[in-house]
Write an enzyme that holds these catalytic residues in place. Structure first.
Site, mmCIF file in Angstrom:
data_model
loop_
_atom_site.group_PDB
_atom_site.id
_atom_site.type_symbol
_atom_site.label_atom_id
_atom_site.label_comp_id
_atom_site.label_asym_id
_atom_site.label_seq_id
_atom_site.Cartn_x
_atom_site.Cartn_y
_atom_site.Cartn_z
ATOM 1 N N SER A 176 -10.114 -6.249 0.862
ATOM 2 C CA SER A 176 -9.900 -5.221 -0.163
ATOM 3 C C SER A 176 -11.177 -5.070 -0.974
ATOM 4 C CB SER A 176 -8.748 -5.619 -1.083
ATOM 5 O OG SER A 176 -8.704 -4.805 -2.239
ATOM 6 N N TYR A 202 -5.488 -12.281 -6.546
ATOM 7 C CA TYR A 202 -5.639 -11.323 -5.445
ATOM 8 C C TYR A 202 -7.105 -11.132 -5.090
ATOM 9 C CZ TYR A 202 -4.986 -7.085 -2.679
ATOM 10 O OH TYR A 202 -4.986 -6.167 -1.660
#
Length: 237
Positions: free
Chosen positions: A142, A155
């Site tokens: 990501s 995350y």
């Protein structure tokens, strides 16, 4: 361009969202697809959609963060498919909150799923690819892994670790003609992100189908070429 017809792929987290879009895109190219996940009912439905493309499809229920279950599950799917040419490491979770608020248990769970899940699945498929002296592994990271932000420490850290793991994996395994590709998409309209859109309009950001097309196109590149790292963004989010 490579004809993907007849190849065998495993897509982790393939029952819905991003993984489902990739699984269907590959099936449309004639790829036999196996998916993993934790919701059996969802995966059964996705498998039926995959089969409409005239390819073989199967699934396995397990948590990618469980080493024994993940290893056994991946091996079972590879045997059902008759081998594995492509691994899409897509399974992942998001748990957001400040460093002060998040518990160590929640933080660890994100790392276990997003990082160790990639490691376990890749380790399980490696012997199949090495024996053929060919394969493709796509690790989904990501843009959060490129730059952390407030409220997303777990995350972002997990995705940054996936990027570094993938780079080491590529350096070691490319000698066996295994292409390891690390993808860093920005916000895609999935269950994980819809609640974060300020105006609630999912159409203004990337769609799972956009990402799936990107993955498929990269896999079709001549095998002498490797996209080691790539990012995709919404044009006007």
């Amino acid at each position: 361009m490579i004809d993907l017809k007849g190849k065998k792929a495993i897509v982790t987290g393939g029952g819905r969202g991003l993984g489902k879009a990739v699984a269907l895109s590959l099936a449309a190219e004639g790829v036999h697809v196996a998916i993993t996940g934790r919701n059996e009912a969802t995966m059964k439905g996705t498998v039926e959609e995959i089969k409409k493309h005239g390819v073989n499809a199967c699934y396995a229920v397990f948590d990618v963060a469980d080493e024994k279950a993940a290893t056994a599950g991946i091996q079972k799917l590879a045997e059902e498919l008759g081998g594995v040419d492509i691994l899409i490491n897509n399974a992942g979770i998001g748990d957001f909150g400040t460093l002060e608020e998040m518990s160590s248990e929640a933080w660890k769970k994100v790392i276990d799923v997003n990082l160790f899940g990639v490691y376990y699945a890749a380790q399980a498929v490696y012997p199949y690819m090495k024996s053929k002296n060919e394969g493709d592994i796509v690790n989904v990271a990501s843009t959060a892994g490129l730059k952390g932000g407030a409220g997303m420490s777990a995350y972002a850290a997990s995705k940054a670790a996936v990027i570094s793991l993938s780079q080491s994996m590529m350096a070691e395994w490319r000698k066996s003609n295994i292409r390891v590709m690390t993808l860093t998409p920005s916000t895609i309209a999935t269950d994980l992100t819809l609640g974060t859109l300020t105006d609630g309009n999912p159409e203004r950001v990337l769609q799972p189908e956009d990402f799936a097309q990107w993955v498929t196109d990269m896999l079709k590149m001549n095998r002498r070429a490797l996209i080691a790292n790539g990012s995709i963004f919404s044009t006007n989010p």
